[in-house]
Design a protein around this motif. Structure first.
Motif, PDB file in Angstrom:
ATOM      1  N   THR A  89      -2.656   2.831  -9.031  1.00 25.17           N
ATOM      2  CA  THR A  89      -1.823   2.445  -7.893  1.00 25.17           C
ATOM      3  C   THR A  89      -2.528   2.706  -6.567  1.00 25.17           C
ATOM      4  O   THR A  89      -2.411   1.923  -5.621  1.00 25.17           O
ATOM      5  CB  THR A  89      -0.475   3.203  -7.927  1.00 25.17           C
ATOM      6  OG1 THR A  89      -0.719   4.609  -8.055  1.00 25.17           O
ATOM      7  CG2 THR A  89       0.390   2.736  -9.072  1.00 25.17           C
ATOM      8  N   THR A  90      -3.274   3.813  -6.519  1.00 29.69           N
ATOM      9  CA  THR A  90      -4.017   4.117  -5.285  1.00 29.69           C
ATOM     10  C   THR A  90      -5.125   3.093  -5.055  1.00 29.69           C
ATOM     11  O   THR A  90      -5.322   2.622  -3.922  1.00 29.69           O
ATOM     12  CB  THR A  90      -4.626   5.531  -5.358  1.00 29.69           C
ATOM     13  OG1 THR A  90      -3.583   6.487  -5.540  1.00 29.69           O
ATOM     14  CG2 THR A  90      -5.381   5.863  -4.077  1.00 29.69           C
TER      15      THR A  90
ATOM     16  N   GLY B 264      -3.684  -0.119  -3.772  1.00 31.33           N
ATOM     17  CA  GLY B 264      -3.310   0.002  -2.365  1.00 31.33           C
ATOM     18  C   GLY B 264      -4.506  -0.008  -1.435  1.00 31.33           C
ATOM     19  O   GLY B 264      -4.514  -0.709  -0.421  1.00 31.33           O
ATOM     20  N   ILE B 265      -5.544   0.776  -1.772  1.00 28.67           N
ATOM     21  CA  ILE B 265      -6.729   0.869  -0.911  1.00 28.67           C
ATOM     22  C   ILE B 265      -7.460  -0.466  -0.816  1.00 28.67           C
ATOM     23  O   ILE B 265      -7.810  -0.936   0.276  1.00 28.67           O
ATOM     24  CB  ILE B 265      -7.688   1.956  -1.441  1.00 28.67           C
ATOM     25  CG1 ILE B 265      -7.067   3.342  -1.237  1.00 28.67           C
ATOM     26  CG2 ILE B 265      -9.037   1.871  -0.725  1.00 28.67           C
ATOM     27  CD1 ILE B 265      -7.884   4.461  -1.854  1.00 28.67           C
TER      28      ILE B 265
ATOM     29  N   ALA C 290       0.819  -1.205   0.000  1.00 25.13           N
ATOM     30  CA  ALA C 290       0.000   0.000   0.000  1.00 25.13           C
ATOM     31  C   ALA C 290       0.859   1.265   0.000  1.00 25.13           C
ATOM     32  O   ALA C 290       0.635   2.187  -0.783  1.00 25.13           O
ATOM     33  CB  ALA C 290      -0.934   0.000   1.208  1.00 25.13           C
ATOM     34  N   TYR C 291       1.876   1.324   0.871  1.00 30.02           N
ATOM     35  CA  TYR C 291       2.728   2.519   0.949  1.00 30.02           C
ATOM     36  C   TYR C 291       3.522   2.729  -0.335  1.00 30.02           C
ATOM     37  O   TYR C 291       3.757   3.867  -0.753  1.00 30.02           O
ATOM     38  CB  TYR C 291       3.668   2.425   2.152  1.00 30.02           C
ATOM     39  CG  TYR C 291       2.965   2.574   3.478  1.00 30.02           C
ATOM     40  CD1 TYR C 291       1.997   3.563   3.668  1.00 30.02           C
ATOM     41  CD2 TYR C 291       3.238   1.730   4.542  1.00 30.02           C
ATOM     42  CE1 TYR C 291       1.339   3.705   4.881  1.00 30.02           C
ATOM     43  CE2 TYR C 291       2.587   1.856   5.763  1.00 30.02           C
ATOM     44  CZ  TYR C 291       1.630   2.840   5.920  1.00 30.02           C
ATOM     45  OH  TYR C 291       0.972   2.980   7.106  1.00 30.02           O
TER      46      TYR C 291
ATOM     47  N   PHE D 177      -1.819   7.519 -10.862  1.00 26.13           N
ATOM     48  CA  PHE D 177      -2.120   7.512  -9.420  1.00 26.13           C
ATOM     49  C   PHE D 177      -3.417   6.781  -9.144  1.00 26.13           C
ATOM     50  O   PHE D 177      -3.600   6.188  -8.080  1.00 26.13           O
ATOM     51  CB  PHE D 177      -2.205   8.950  -8.889  1.00 26.13           C
ATOM     52  CG  PHE D 177      -3.507   9.643  -9.207  1.00 26.13           C
ATOM     53  CD1 PHE D 177      -4.571   9.583  -8.328  1.00 26.13           C
ATOM     54  CD2 PHE D 177      -3.671  10.335 -10.401  1.00 26.13           C
ATOM     55  CE1 PHE D 177      -5.768  10.215  -8.622  1.00 26.13           C
ATOM     56  CE2 PHE D 177      -4.860  10.972 -10.696  1.00 26.13           C
ATOM     57  CZ  PHE D 177      -5.916  10.918  -9.808  1.00 26.13           C
TER      58      PHE D 177
ATOM     59  N   SER E 259       1.828   7.167  -6.369  1.00 26.71           N
ATOM     60  CA  SER E 259       0.699   8.052  -6.645  1.00 26.71           C
ATOM     61  C   SER E 259       1.045   9.511  -6.377  1.00 26.71           C
ATOM     62  O   SER E 259       0.711  10.399  -7.149  1.00 26.71           O
ATOM     63  CB  SER E 259      -0.515   7.640  -5.799  1.00 26.71           C
ATOM     64  OG  SER E 259      -0.915   6.321  -6.087  1.00 26.71           O
ATOM     65  N   ILE E 260       1.729   9.766  -5.255  1.00 25.00           N
ATOM     66  CA  ILE E 260       2.108  11.142  -4.910  1.00 25.00           C
ATOM     67  C   ILE E 260       2.995  11.744  -5.985  1.00 25.00           C
ATOM     68  O   ILE E 260       2.804  12.896  -6.406  1.00 25.00           O
ATOM     69  CB  ILE E 260       2.824  11.167  -3.538  1.00 25.00           C
ATOM     70  CG1 ILE E 260       1.827  10.844  -2.420  1.00 25.00           C
ATOM     71  CG2 ILE E 260       3.476  12.532  -3.291  1.00 25.00           C
ATOM     72  CD1 ILE E 260       2.485  10.619  -1.065  1.00 25.00           C
TER      73      ILE E 260
ATOM     74  N   TYR F 167       1.110   4.277  -2.689  1.00 20.11           N
ATOM     75  CA  TYR F 167       0.841   5.671  -2.353  1.00 20.11           C
ATOM     76  C   TYR F 167       1.994   6.578  -2.780  1.00 20.11           C
ATOM     77  O   TYR F 167       1.775   7.699  -3.259  1.00 20.11           O
ATOM     78  CB  TYR F 167       0.614   5.821  -0.835  1.00 20.11           C
ATOM     79  CG  TYR F 167      -0.600   5.082  -0.312  1.00 20.11           C
ATOM     80  CD1 TYR F 167      -1.713   4.863  -1.132  1.00 20.11           C
ATOM     81  CD2 TYR F 167      -0.653   4.596   0.995  1.00 20.11           C
ATOM     82  CE1 TYR F 167      -2.827   4.189  -0.660  1.00 20.11           C
ATOM     83  CE2 TYR F 167      -1.762   3.922   1.471  1.00 20.11           C
ATOM     84  CZ  TYR F 167      -2.848   3.717   0.641  1.00 20.11           C
ATOM     85  OH  TYR F 167      -3.951   3.043   1.106  1.00 20.11           O
TER      86      TYR F 167
END
Length: 412
Positions: A373-374, A377-378, A51-52, A370, A58-59, A55
């Motif tokens: 990938t987000t 992760g979610i 997940a990280y 993003f 995504s950032i 993220y």
């Protein structure tokens, strides 16, 4: 007969793909495995690690999505494109080398975000250079050659890096030292093969220097966005591109992290993704040649359908040999869909506004990744299962395919 031999400037442009692809291959293979090592030392679970990592990716892409169109608009000003390209490239190169410093997983992710922002931003200017270094008739072949040679060329520093990373104990060094060598080697490779382009590239399509370049860039960007809103063919293409390339980049960025979270052997993952690079080389060239016989939009449709099947297959993936099979299939279509999408867009936009348009293109491309990938992760954190997040990627491809069919019909 059409001259198929690449010009010197086309070759120098292709060399940048060879350079930056080394960083891309690191991001797809060694970097997430090393991050997993750092995260594991800090007590993070496999699900949180995945997940990280998602993220962070995504950032980085959101940042470029926000600054990309403005930078692209400024770059259309006479003599601005090369300096901006150089600055962003150097941020990526220095960031890549700096990844060797942190021992904390969160600081490592912060440096990774900076390096990835530099890499992604440089591609806005690099992609828009296509209208300056070749003709519309040769764009499919040149763009495909860039991705093809990028894939095979990036294997050179990668294989050397792999020797140190996998055999560091045999050399009497720590994993951290081996990773330091890998990061510095790939950063140096990226910089050195970019030098010929920096020396020879000249911006031939541009707008004249205004009295207030930055303010005028915002004004031009607003006008361009308004123009795109009125050009339904370009608007629909960008919307379709947003969805299908989002799926492509999500698979590229999350492949090794996904395999690691499933407990698959790290060495096997690295070697499988090396196979992806090797397979991608001839297939990118093959699709470039096919573009001379078949419409580019037809070839893009074939690639989207293939990627939809790849995403569906990945849902049930839980064995090493299945990951190897997936790596081969991805290699067959990865370079083709990226190269043909880039050249297809370059042919339907005004050449003198290529920076502005490719800035917006980047929002819909790497800036849009993003979303995938987000979501991965979610969904992984909500369900506690890494496989669950993969299913949504196939939906992105289906939406992209439907929209692209409509856009392609208008562009004929």
């Amino acid at each position: 007969m059409e001259n198929t031999k690449l010009t010197k400037l086309e070759k120098y442009w292709i060399l940048y793909d060879v350079g930056n692809s080394a960083f891309v291959l690191l991001v797809s293979t060694i970097i997430p495995i090393y991050f997993n090592y750092l995260a594991g030392n800090a007590g993070l679970s496999e699900v949180d690690y995945l997940a990280y990592w998602g993220y962070a990716a995504s950032i980085a892409t959101v940042i470029v999505a926000l600054i990309g169109p403005v930078l692209g608009s400024i770059a259309d000003t006479k003599n601005f494109k090369k300096p901006l390209f150089t600055a962003c490239m150097m941020v990526g190169v220095i960031g890549c080398a700096a990844l060797s410093v942190p021992s904390s997983w969160i600081i490592f992710l912060a440096v990774f975000v900076i390096a990835k922002v530099g890499y992604n931003a440089s591609l806005i200017f690099y992609d828009s250079m296509l209208v300056d270094i070749t003709t519309p008739e040769r764009m499919d072949v040149v763009s495909s050659s860039g991705y093809a040679w990028g894939y095979i060329g990036s294997c050179v520093p990668f294989v050397i890096s792999l020797v140190f990373v996998l055999m560091y104990e045999s050399f009497g060094m720590t994993l951290h030292t081996a990773m330091m060598i890998a990061f510095f080697l790939n950063a140096a490779w990226w910089l050195l093969v970019t030098v010929p382009l920096l020396k020879k590239y000249e911006q031939t399509n541009y707008t004249e220097m205004p009295q207030h370049p930055v303010r005028d860039a915002f004004r031009r960007l607003g006008a361009t966005l308004k123009d795109i809103g009125g050009q339904k063919n370009i608007f629909l293409y960008l919307l379709s591109f947003f969805f299908f390339i989002d799926g492509v980049y999500t698979i590229i960025e999350m492949a090794t992290a996904y395999g690691s979270s499933l407990g698959l052997d790290s060495q096997g993952l690295l070697l499988a993704l090396l196979v992806t690079q090797i397979v991608a080389f001839p297939f990118a060239l093959i699709f470039g040649r096919l573009s001379k016989k078949y419409p580019t939009d037809l070839l893009i449709k074939v690639c989207i359908i293939a990627y939809t099947c790849i995403a569906l297959f990945a849902i049930q993936l839980d064995k090493q040999w299945e990951f190897w099979m997936l790596a081969v299939f991805v290699g067959m279509f990865q370079g083709a869909i990226q190269a043909l999408s880039r050249s297809y867009f370059a042919k339907i936009i005004p050449a003198e506004k290529s920076g502005e348009y490719f800035g917006i293109y980047d929002i819909c491309g790497k800036g849009a990744s993003f979303l995938g990938t987000t979501l991965v992760g979610i969904v992984a954190q909500l369900t506690g299962a890494a496989n669950a997040g993969v299913g949504i990627i196939s939906v992105l491809f289906v939406i992209g395919f439907v929209l692209f069919c409509k856009a392609a019909k208008m562009n004929r």
